[in-house]
Structures are given as structure tokens and as C-alpha cells.
Design an enzyme around this catalytic site. Structure first.
Site, mmCIF file in Angstrom:
data_model
loop_
_atom_site.group_PDB
_atom_site.id
_atom_site.type_symbol
_atom_site.label_atom_id
_atom_site.label_comp_id
_atom_site.label_asym_id
_atom_site.label_seq_id
_atom_site.Cartn_x
_atom_site.Cartn_y
_atom_site.Cartn_z
ATOM 1 N N SER A 157 0.883 -1.181 0.010
ATOM 2 C CA SER A 157 0.080 0.218 -0.124
ATOM 3 C C SER A 157 0.861 1.362 0.177
ATOM 4 O O SER A 157 1.969 1.159 0.021
ATOM 5 C CB SER A 157 -0.749 0.154 1.129
ATOM 6 O OG SER A 157 -0.349 0.213 2.212
ATOM 7 N N LYS A 158 0.026 2.378 -0.062
ATOM 8 C CA LYS A 158 0.784 3.708 0.010
ATOM 9 C C LYS A 158 1.963 3.899 0.827
ATOM 10 O O LYS A 158 3.048 4.360 0.472
ATOM 11 C CB LYS A 158 -0.080 4.863 0.039
ATOM 12 C CG LYS A 158 -1.195 5.140 -0.870
ATOM 13 C CD LYS A 158 -0.409 6.629 -1.438
ATOM 14 C CE LYS A 158 -0.905 7.044 -2.728
ATOM 15 N NZ LYS A 158 -1.978 6.227 -3.559
ATOM 16 N N ARG A 159 1.770 3.489 2.245
ATOM 17 C CA ARG A 159 2.825 3.537 3.093
ATOM 18 C C ARG A 159 4.012 2.687 2.728
ATOM 19 O O ARG A 159 4.973 3.033 3.597
ATOM 20 C CB ARG A 159 2.284 3.347 4.595
ATOM 21 C CG ARG A 159 1.798 1.970 4.810
ATOM 22 C CD ARG A 159 1.195 1.925 6.061
ATOM 23 N NE ARG A 159 0.531 0.531 6.065
ATOM 24 C CZ ARG A 159 1.259 -0.600 6.640
ATOM 25 N NH1 ARG A 159 2.442 -0.358 6.956
ATOM 26 N NH2 ARG A 159 0.728 -1.752 6.639
ATOM 27 N N HIS A 160 4.021 1.843 1.941
ATOM 28 C CA HIS A 160 5.402 1.073 1.478
ATOM 29 C C HIS A 160 6.115 1.907 0.592
ATOM 30 O O HIS A 160 7.299 1.533 0.011
ATOM 31 C CB HIS A 160 4.972 -0.205 0.909
ATOM 32 C CG HIS A 160 4.336 -1.070 2.148
ATOM 33 N ND1 HIS A 160 3.029 -1.594 2.314
ATOM 34 C CD2 HIS A 160 4.865 -1.557 3.094
ATOM 35 C CE1 HIS A 160 2.749 -2.359 3.148
ATOM 36 N NE2 HIS A 160 4.058 -2.517 3.802
ATOM 37 N N GLY A 161 5.532 3.116 0.038
ATOM 38 C CA GLY A 161 6.291 3.746 -0.823
ATOM 39 C C GLY A 161 5.329 3.902 -2.156
ATOM 40 O O GLY A 161 4.356 3.474 -2.300
#
Ligand code: GLU
Length: 419
Positions: free
Chosen positions: A207-211
Site C-alpha cells: 500500500s501507499k505507506r510502503h512507497g
């Protein structure tokens, strides 16, 4: 034997996700390996959420990656086809118009679900059996002109003669509904292969928080497309041996569903960087210059660029890294005088060594011989800092090679004046 035809069917409701790109690669490799065709189908039946700019992003990013399609379709161009089948289904009773709320004029079209078990043999996951009773009479169209995803996908898969539906595991729950519709329409059921989910390094769904999640962001960062293709092909699959650097042609000839894993595939950015360095290392000086051009100021062009490209070729994981890594070559960096001092060396000795190095550069003497005698740290550390202004950088002799004697002397003299 049926011709192999596969498809990637992104919905243009956001930038094309790396998961879609990975599914595209598996579809492409399988089709090409069997002499079949790979189709790109834009699933834009949801007009409120679909945007032309996302379709453009998908096409541009896929072509960048090297995934060219043999045929292209856009669902919004096929409305009459869907309308015709919706009409047919209403006529033969496999679908019906349903009033959503009593007294409200809102109507939808529902599938007449007879229930019962649906079985299919997933190439990766094996036998899947689902009781479709609980699915109820699910909605297949908003109205007679507007099919929803399941219906449009089933019709297109049939009309485009898709032999294999290869897609992410998150779609496995859609398959029973799609098979029910196929059965009602008398369409053949394609073979299914549901690919393992892509996970972040903490093993939760990517998801987004992984980049960066969009394929086009990796393009923007300056990863070589061949490296990205190679990396994505290894997300849930590996060749028979333990090779990790494989060209597109090698991937086509090696690909097999037998080595697609069931468990989630980790999107390991360090591995991407490692693969990418392998590709960048093999590029010529000219190719590096061409690729870094879009990331660096115009003023950097010409002059020292050729030698800098050679020096930093082995030190960058993506072309955008070049700007940071090579900045001190083109734009001398200011630094504290204290950084010039090696461990317990004195200011005076440091100054003396730098003065001696200036002499050696002017007379063509050997700096290394002098450094061996006087101490490598004592000589090479201040020299390297005077040339780069940095704690970490390539070695001083390599930098001198790029800067040339004149500019190197200027930088060293400046360091001496700081001491
Ligand atoms: N439009 C669907 C998506 O983007 C495609 C699913 C499928 O491959 O059937 O997720």
C-alpha cells in the site's frame, strides 16, 4: 488446439498499479511463450471514476516497461454489444429488472442466480469450489445500457476469445460470479490463474505507506525499464535455476506456471535496486549520459559529464540518483575546515600534505607513493575532502580524473586556505 490469448484489464480509476504491471507481465510472458496474443483492455464502464488521463498513464507506463499489446479495446467503445446481451438475458430470464426500494423509481438489473456449487481448477491454486447460494441475485448492470464489471468482463473475455484469465488473487472471489454468468450465456469458461498477492516488506498488503505504488513513478525515478520488468517478473515466480538477472527473451522462454508460488510475494525495494544496478553497470558512457540528462541541470552537460558518467555508473541504482551522487563534481560543496583533518592528524601536517599533493599534481608525480610513505589516511582523507567536500565519496584519484588537474588544484588550494 485453442490459440492462447491473455489480457490485462485495468480500470482507469488511478495510476496503473505495480500489481497490475506484474499481472501484465505474467499475461505477456505466458502468451508470448505459447506463440499467443496479449490484449490490453481498458475497463472503464464506471464512468464516474474512470479518467482518460489514467488510461493514458497505463498505456504509457506499459509501453515504457516493454509490454506492448497485440490488440487494444476500451469498454466504453463497446456499449452496444453489452446492451444487446443485457436485452438477451432479460428476454431469456437469466436476468431481470429489479426495483431497489419500494416506492422508489431506482431500478437495476440483477442476475437470476439458481445457486448451487461452482467448481473451477485454478492453475496456481488448484481446485476451488464455492457454494453460490449466498451470492444471491447479484447486480450485473445499472440499466439496459450500462453493464457492471462482472458482466462486461465475462462478455469481453468470451468475445475476445480469452483462453486464460491471469490476474491477482484479490479477484478469486469474483470468479464464481463470472462463471455463473458464462454458464447462463453459454460462453466457454477460460482457464484461471490467480497470482499471489504482492506484499510490503512487513508482509502486509502493498500500500501507499510502503512507497511508490504506481508503475509510472518508477519510470519517473529513472529505473531502467528492463530492470523493472525483470524485478516484477520475479514477484511470485522464479526460473528453474537461481538466476535473478534475466532479459525479457529469457523470461519468455523460461516462464511456467509450475513455478508460480502460492504465498504472497514481497516487493523488496533493495532487490529492485540490486537488479537495477546490474543493468546500469552494463550501459555505455553514452547511454548513461542520455538517461541521466532529464534529471540534471542543463549546465552539467558536456565538459566533465562523460567522465562523471563513467565514475558513477557503478554507484547508482536509478538514473535520478546521479544528480545527488555527482553533484559535488559540478557544483563544489562548502564544508567545515575540520572535516579535512584525519583522526588525530594536525592542521599543519594536513596543510603540508595538501601542498605536497599540489606539487605532485603539477609535476605529474605519484600521489599514491607519497601517501604510502606519509600515511594513507593522513594524505588521502584531506585530499578527498578537499575535492568533494563530503564525508563519503569516490576515491580522490578517481575524482581528480574527472575534474582534471586545473580544477583539482583549485579545490585543494581552497582547502589549504581554509586551514
Ligand atoms: N478491471 C479489473 C481490475 O482492474 C480487472 C479484473 C480482471 O482482470 O478481471 O482490477
Amino acid at each position: 488446439m485453442q490459440k492462447i490469448r491473455t489480457r490485462l484489464a485495468p480500470s482507469p480509476t488511478g495510476l496503473l498499479h505495480v500489481g497490475n504491471a506484474r499481472a501484465g507481465i505474467f499475461n505477456y510472458l505466458f502468451a508470448k511463450k505459447s506463440g499467443g496474443e496479449f490484449i490490453l483492455r481498458i475497463e472503464d464502464t464506471d464512468l464516474e471514476r474512470s479518467r482518460k488521463e489514467y488510461e493514458d498513464d497505463a498505456k504509457e507506463a506499459l509501453l515504457w516497461l516493454g509490454l506492448s499489446w497485440d490488440s487494444f479495446y476500451r469498454q466504453s467503445d463497446r456499449k452496444e454489444i453489452y446492451a444487446e446481451y443485457i436485452e438477451k438475458m432479460l428476454e431469456n430470464g437469466s436476468a431481470y429488472v429489479s426495483k431497489e426500494v419500494e416506492g422508489n423509481s431506482k431500478e437495476v438489473i440483477r442476475f437470476k442466480n439458481k445457486g448451487g456449487p461452482v467448481k473451477f481448477d485454478d492453475i496456481i491454486r488448484g481446485q476451488v469450489e464455492v457454494d453460490t447460494e449466498d451470492l444471491g441475485d447479484f447486480v450485473i448492470a445499472k440499466d439496459t445500457q450500462t453493464p457492471l464489471y462482472h458482466l462486461a468482463a465475462v462478455l469481453d473475455d468470451a468475445l475476445m476469445e480469452i483462453s486464460h484469465v491471469i490476474r491477482g488473487e484479490d479477484h478469486i472471489s469474483n470468479t464464481p460470479r463470472q462463471i455463473l454468468i458464462q454458464q447462463a450465456l453459454g460462453c466457454p469458461t477460460p482457464k484461471y490463474a490467480h497470482l499471489p498477492l504482492i506484499l510490503g516488506e512487513d508482509r502486509s498488503k502493498l500500500s501507499k505507506r510502503h512507497g511508490a505504488e504506481a508503475l509510472s513513478e518508477y519510470k519517473k525515478l529513472g529505473y531502467p525499464p528492463e530492470a523493472m520488468f525483470n524485478f516484477l517478473a520475479l514477484l511470485g515466480w522464479h526460473p528453474e535455476d537461481d538466476r535473478e538477472i534475466l532479459s525479457k527473451e529469457e523470461l519468455v522462454s523460461e516462464f511456467s506456471f509450475a513455478r508460480v508460488q502460492k504465498g504472497g510475494a514481497i516487493f523488496d525495494k533493495r532487490k529492485l535496486d540490486w537488479i537495477s544496478r546490474g543493468y546500469i553497470k552494463k550501459l555505455s558512457e553514452g547511454e548513461i549520459i542520455e538517461n541521466v540528462a532529464q534529471f540534471v541541470p542543463k549546465e552539467w552537460e558536456g565538459g566533465k559529464m562523460g567522465k562523471a558518467a563513467k565514475l558513477f555508473r557503478d554507484r547508482i541504482s536509478k538514473f535520478s540518483d546521479f544528480k545527488e551522487e555527482a553533484k559535488f563534481i559540478f557544483e563544489p560543496k562548502d564544508y567545515e575546515a575540520g572535516l579535512l583533518i584525519w583522526k588525530n592528524a594536525s592542521k599543519e601536517d594536513t596543510k603540508k600534505h595538501l601542498e605536497k599533493v599540489c606539487e605532485l599534481i603539477s609535476s605529474g608525480g605519484d600521489i599514491m607513493v607519497y601517501a604510502q610513505k606519509e600515511g594513507r589516511g593522513e594524505v588521502l582523507w584531506p585530499l578527498r575532502v578537499s575535492l568533494s567536500g563530503l564525508k563519503n565519496s569516490p576515491g580522490p584519484l578517481e575524482i581528480i580524473e574527472v575534474l582534471g588537474s586545473e580544477e583539482s588544484l583549485n579545490r585543494i588550494r581552497h582547502a589549504i586556505s581554509k586551514l
